[in-house]
Design a protein around this motif. Structure first.
Motif, PDB file in Angstrom:
ATOM      1  N   ALA A   1      50.879  43.367  19.968  1.00 52.80           N
ATOM      2  CA  ALA A   1      51.854  42.906  20.964  1.00 52.80           C
ATOM      3  C   ALA A   1      53.088  43.793  20.975  1.00 52.80           C
ATOM      4  CB  ALA A   1      52.241  41.457  20.670  1.00 52.80           C
ATOM      5  N   TYR A   2      53.533  44.238  19.814  1.00 53.86           N
ATOM      6  CA  TYR A   2      54.708  45.115  19.758  1.00 53.86           C
ATOM      7  C   TYR A   2      54.413  46.462  20.413  1.00 53.86           C
ATOM      8  CZ  TYR A   2      58.684  47.689  17.863  1.00 53.86           C
ATOM      9  OH  TYR A   2      59.826  48.455  17.734  1.00 53.86           O
ATOM     10  N   ALA A   3      53.227  46.987  20.198  1.00 53.94           N
ATOM     11  CA  ALA A   3      52.864  48.265  20.816  1.00 53.94           C
ATOM     12  C   ALA A   3      52.745  48.127  22.334  1.00 53.94           C
ATOM     13  CB  ALA A   3      51.557  48.784  20.227  1.00 53.94           C
ATOM     14  N   LEU A   4      52.125  47.050  22.803  1.00 53.29           N
ATOM     15  CA  LEU A   4      51.957  46.862  24.242  1.00 53.29           C
ATOM     16  C   LEU A   4      53.256  46.530  24.956  1.00 53.29           C
ATOM     17  CD1 LEU A   4      48.598  44.852  24.378  1.00 53.29           C
ATOM     18  CD2 LEU A   4      48.948  47.291  24.789  1.00 53.29           C
ATOM     19  N   SER A   5      54.268  46.112  24.219  1.00 52.18           N
ATOM     20  CA  SER A   5      55.558  45.778  24.843  1.00 52.18           C
ATOM     21  C   SER A   5      56.359  47.017  25.208  1.00 52.18           C
ATOM     22  CB  SER A   5      56.376  44.885  23.906  1.00 52.18           C
ATOM     23  OG  SER A   5      56.761  45.597  22.732  1.00 52.18           O
ATOM     24  N   LYS A   6      55.967  48.186  24.702  1.00 53.14           N
ATOM     25  CA  LYS A   6      56.694  49.428  24.983  1.00 53.14           C
ATOM     26  C   LYS A   6      56.167  50.054  26.275  1.00 53.14           C
ATOM     27  CE  LYS A   6      58.909  48.671  21.305  1.00 53.14           C
ATOM     28  NZ  LYS A   6      60.264  48.090  21.453  1.00 53.14           N
ATOM     29  N   LYS A   7      57.027  50.154  27.255  1.00 57.05           N
ATOM     30  CA  LYS A   7      56.621  50.649  28.563  1.00 57.05           C
ATOM     31  C   LYS A   7      56.290  52.141  28.546  1.00 57.05           C
ATOM     32  CE  LYS A   7      59.204  47.090  31.029  1.00 57.05           C
ATOM     33  NZ  LYS A   7      60.234  46.787  32.051  1.00 57.05           N
ATOM     34  N   TYR A   8      56.762  52.849  27.531  1.00 61.02           N
ATOM     35  CA  TYR A   8      56.459  54.275  27.464  1.00 61.02           C
ATOM     36  C   TYR A   8      55.125  54.556  26.783  1.00 61.02           C
ATOM     37  CZ  TYR A   8      58.443  53.496  22.788  1.00 61.02           C
ATOM     38  OH  TYR A   8      58.719  53.003  21.530  1.00 61.02           O
ATOM     39  N   LEU A   9      54.407  53.533  26.356  1.00 58.11           N
ATOM     40  CA  LEU A   9      53.109  53.714  25.708  1.00 58.11           C
ATOM     41  C   LEU A   9      52.095  54.224  26.723  1.00 58.11           C
ATOM     42  CD1 LEU A   9      51.232  53.288  23.204  1.00 58.11           C
ATOM     43  CD2 LEU A   9      50.783  50.992  24.122  1.00 58.11           C
ATOM     44  N   LYS A  10      51.443  55.326  26.424  1.00 53.16           N
ATOM     45  CA  LYS A  10      50.432  55.877  27.317  1.00 53.16           C
ATOM     46  C   LYS A  10      49.188  54.985  27.330  1.00 53.16           C
ATOM     47  CE  LYS A  10      51.855  60.703  26.739  1.00 53.16           C
ATOM     48  NZ  LYS A  10      51.429  62.082  26.345  1.00 53.16           N
ATOM     49  N   GLY A  11      48.705  54.681  28.508  1.00 57.02           N
ATOM     50  CA  GLY A  11      47.537  53.820  28.641  1.00 57.02           C
ATOM     51  C   GLY A  11      47.862  52.352  28.474  1.00 57.02           C
ATOM     52  N   ARG A  12      49.133  51.986  28.550  1.00 54.20           N
ATOM     53  CA  ARG A  12      49.539  50.597  28.323  1.00 54.20           C
ATOM     54  C   ARG A  12      48.867  49.650  29.319  1.00 54.20           C
ATOM     55  NH1 ARG A  12      53.975  47.675  30.601  1.00 54.20           N
ATOM     56  NH2 ARG A  12      54.661  45.933  29.266  1.00 54.20           N
ATOM     57  N   THR A  13      48.865  50.012  30.591  1.00 51.04           N
ATOM     58  CA  THR A  13      48.251  49.143  31.605  1.00 51.04           C
ATOM     59  C   THR A  13      46.761  48.965  31.354  1.00 51.04           C
ATOM     60  OG1 THR A  13      49.885  49.928  33.215  1.00 51.04           O
ATOM     61  CG2 THR A  13      47.940  48.814  34.076  1.00 51.04           C
ATOM     62  N   PHE A  14      46.093  50.017  30.932  1.00 56.54           N
ATOM     63  CA  PHE A  14      44.657  49.930  30.658  1.00 56.54           C
ATOM     64  C   PHE A  14      44.373  48.977  29.512  1.00 56.54           C
ATOM     65  CE2 PHE A  14      41.149  51.477  27.992  1.00 56.54           C
ATOM     66  CZ  PHE A  14      40.081  51.299  28.866  1.00 56.54           C
ATOM     67  N   PHE A  15      45.136  49.097  28.422  1.00 53.89           N
ATOM     68  CA  PHE A  15      44.902  48.235  27.262  1.00 53.89           C
ATOM     69  C   PHE A  15      45.207  46.772  27.585  1.00 53.89           C
ATOM     70  CE2 PHE A  15      45.799  52.333  24.983  1.00 53.89           C
ATOM     71  CZ  PHE A  15      44.508  52.510  24.522  1.00 53.89           C
ATOM     72  N   ILE A  16      46.260  46.534  28.363  1.00 52.20           N
ATOM     73  CA  ILE A  16      46.559  45.156  28.759  1.00 52.20           C
ATOM     74  C   ILE A  16      45.440  44.604  29.637  1.00 52.20           C
ATOM     75  CG2 ILE A  16      48.147  43.700  30.069  1.00 52.20           C
ATOM     76  CD1 ILE A  16      50.416  45.503  29.197  1.00 52.20           C
ATOM     77  N   GLY A  17      44.914  45.436  30.535  1.00 52.22           N
ATOM     78  CA  GLY A  17      43.813  44.990  31.381  1.00 52.22           C
ATOM     79  C   GLY A  17      42.562  44.658  30.585  1.00 52.22           C
ATOM     80  N   VAL A  18      42.267  45.466  29.563  1.00 54.91           N
ATOM     81  CA  VAL A  18      41.111  45.188  28.705  1.00 54.91           C
ATOM     82  C   VAL A  18      41.301  43.864  27.970  1.00 54.91           C
ATOM     83  CG1 VAL A  18      39.848  45.964  26.656  1.00 54.91           C
ATOM     84  CG2 VAL A  18      40.480  47.604  28.425  1.00 54.91           C
ATOM     85  N   ALA A  19      42.523  43.628  27.484  1.00 50.30           N
ATOM     86  CA  ALA A  19      42.795  42.378  26.770  1.00 50.30           C
ATOM     87  C   ALA A  19      42.646  41.175  27.686  1.00 50.30           C
ATOM     88  CB  ALA A  19      44.201  42.427  26.164  1.00 50.30           C
ATOM     89  N   VAL A  20      43.197  41.258  28.899  1.00 44.10           N
ATOM     90  CA  VAL A  20      43.097  40.145  29.844  1.00 44.10           C
ATOM     91  C   VAL A  20      41.651  39.938  30.284  1.00 44.10           C
ATOM     92  CG1 VAL A  20      43.833  39.321  32.120  1.00 44.10           C
ATOM     93  CG2 VAL A  20      45.477  40.449  30.618  1.00 44.10           C
ATOM     94  N   PHE A  21      40.885  41.013  30.401  1.00 46.90           N
ATOM     95  CA  PHE A  21      39.481  40.908  30.807  1.00 46.90           C
ATOM     96  C   PHE A  21      38.688  40.037  29.831  1.00 46.90           C
ATOM     97  CE2 PHE A  21      35.088  42.403  30.696  1.00 46.90           C
ATOM     98  CZ  PHE A  21      34.734  42.322  32.047  1.00 46.90           C
ATOM     99  N   THR A  22      38.998  40.161  28.541  1.00 42.34           N
ATOM    100  CA  THR A  22      38.259  39.384  27.535  1.00 42.34           C
ATOM    101  C   THR A  22      38.583  37.902  27.574  1.00 42.34           C
ATOM    102  OG1 THR A  22      39.966  39.821  25.854  1.00 42.34           O
ATOM    103  CG2 THR A  22      38.136  41.388  26.017  1.00 42.34           C
ATOM    104  N   MET A  23      39.651  37.515  28.289  1.00 41.08           N
ATOM    105  CA  MET A  23      39.955  36.095  28.427  1.00 41.08           C
ATOM    106  C   MET A  23      38.949  35.393  29.329  1.00 41.08           C
ATOM    107  SD  MET A  23      44.117  36.014  28.798  1.00 41.08           S
ATOM    108  CE  MET A  23      44.105  34.222  28.884  1.00 41.08           C
ATOM    109  N   PHE A  24      38.338  36.130  30.234  1.00 43.67           N
ATOM    110  CA  PHE A  24      37.450  35.524  31.222  1.00 43.67           C
ATOM    111  C   PHE A  24      35.978  35.881  31.009  1.00 43.67           C
ATOM    112  CE2 PHE A  24      41.612  36.415  33.141  1.00 43.67           C
ATOM    113  CZ  PHE A  24      41.993  35.134  33.514  1.00 43.67           C
ATOM    114  N   PHE A  25      35.709  36.966  30.302  1.00 43.60           N
ATOM    115  CA  PHE A  25      34.329  37.399  30.125  1.00 43.60           C
ATOM    116  C   PHE A  25      34.086  37.723  28.649  1.00 43.60           C
ATOM    117  CE2 PHE A  25      35.771  38.680  34.341  1.00 43.60           C
ATOM    118  CZ  PHE A  25      34.828  38.068  35.154  1.00 43.60           C
ATOM    119  N   ASN A  26      32.904  37.385  28.166  1.00 47.60           N
ATOM    120  CA  ASN A  26      32.504  37.744  26.804  1.00 47.60           C
ATOM    121  C   ASN A  26      31.008  38.023  26.771  1.00 47.60           C
ATOM    122  OD1 ASN A  26      31.027  35.147  25.984  1.00 47.60           O
ATOM    123  ND2 ASN A  26      33.028  34.358  26.629  1.00 47.60           N
ATOM    124  N   GLY A  27      30.545  38.516  25.644  1.00 50.89           N
ATOM    125  CA  GLY A  27      29.156  38.922  25.537  1.00 50.89           C
ATOM    126  C   GLY A  27      28.164  37.776  25.526  1.00 50.89           C
ATOM    127  N   GLY A  28      28.592  36.575  25.185  1.00 49.54           N
ATOM    128  CA  GLY A  28      27.683  35.451  25.125  1.00 49.54           C
ATOM    129  C   GLY A  28      27.333  35.090  23.690  1.00 49.54           C
TER     130      GLY A  28
END
Length: 316
Positions: free
Chosen positions: A122-149
């Motif tokens: 969470a501390y790393a994702l809170s930094k707006k200068y982190l490269k790929g921040r939007t991608f990592f947040i999207g991956v995290a949110v994606f796992t809230m709705f979909f999983n392997g089963g």
């Protein structure tokens, strides 16, 4: 009353008086609509609390009641025919205490791992200068709705050799995405001036997190600890799925086996009359014994909810 007279040698004038007594303040009265809202709000909260507490109080009453009153349906909020036979028998069962100790170990280890991973991510994702921040947040949110089963997860845990080990319990759910997003939002509002000052003083990123950010984030950390502790304490399905030996079960699986009838009351010992008493309220007793410790944890962390998430922070 203070009276000011004219100075000597001057023309007499009308005396000026000042009232030094404090003026009476006028209390602001609530409007009728606001008073009605407060009454409605208080009534609704009382009713919700009553509905919430009734099942738990009923379980407490049944756990201390005798078999005759329970089977007759005469136990509501007050114990009838006070009896602690089931408490004595259940608490004398070595497997109950073994599973209870497993629950404590699983909860402590899982909460510690989850807090380390959640806080750092969470501390790393809170930094707006982190490269790929939007991608990592999207991956995290994606796992809230979909999983392997269920089956792929079981195959993965089995392939990694984690079945019948503590790691099958503490690792698969080590990060809750909801808790991660809450902590990320908190760190985004953290004072950047403090971090910049610490960086000027020579602290590294990990030093700033450990010596500046975490000490000023006790409220949100305590909240997340409570959320994770309750989650891992009440979890039973993963242990039921990945653990095959009874001595490795948490107490929730022990309770589940009692509720499902997998563990007969005769295994707890006792004569026929004692077995009848145990069968009548063993579920209430085990529910009370398993929920009581986590309930006792709330008063120690409740102050962090009252004082607010931004406890100890510096306003910009």
């Amino acid at each position: 009353m203070v009276t000011i007279a004219a100075e000597p040698g001057t023309k007499p004038s009308k005396k000026t008086t000042f009232d030094a007594r404090p003026t009476k303040t006028t209390a602001i009265q609530d409007s009728k609509s606001y008073t009605a809202f407060r009454i409605f709000n208080a009534t609704a909260i009382i009713l919700i609390c009553a509905v919430t507490l009734y099942p738990f109080l009923n379980i407490v009453a049944q756990s201390f009641s005798s078999e005759g009153f329970i089977n007759a349906g005469q136990v509501n909020l007050i114990p009838r025919g006070f009896n602690i036979t089931t408490f004595e028998v259940v608490m004398s069962d070595p497997m109950f205490w073994r599973n209870y100790a497993n629950t404590v170990i699983y909860t402590v280890v899982a909460t510690l791992i989850a807090m380390i991973l959640t806080t750092t991510l969470a501390y790393a994702l809170s930094k707006k200068y982190l490269k790929g921040r939007t991608f990592f947040i999207g991956v995290a949110v994606f796992t809230m709705f979909f999983n392997g089963g269920l089956i792929p997860n079981y195959v993965l845990i089995n392939t990694l050799g984690m079945t019948n080990t503590i790691w099958a319990i503490v690792l698969p759910n080590a990060i809750s995405i909801f808790n991660l997003l809450v902590m990320k939002a908190f760190f985004e509002n953290f004072s950047t001036e403090l971090e910049e000052a610490a960086s000027i003083d020579g602290l590294t990123t990990y030093g700033i997190l450990w010596r500046v950010v975490i000490p000023l984030s006790k409220a949100v950390i305590a909240t997340m600890v409570l959320f994770y502790a309750v989650q891992f304490w009440n979890a039973w399905f993963q242990a039921f799925l990945y653990l095959d030996r009874r001595e490795l079960y948490p107490v929730t699986v022990y309770l589940r086996n009692l509720l499902a009838g997998a563990t007969g009351t005769e295994q707890l010992g006792g004569e026929s009359a004692e077995s009848t008493q145990i069968a009548s309220n063993v579920r209430a007793v085990t529910m009370l014994l398993t929920t009581l410790p986590i309930i006792c944890l709330y008063p120690f962390l409740q102050k962090y909810f009252v004082r607010g998430i931004m406890l100890g922070s510096v306003k910009q």
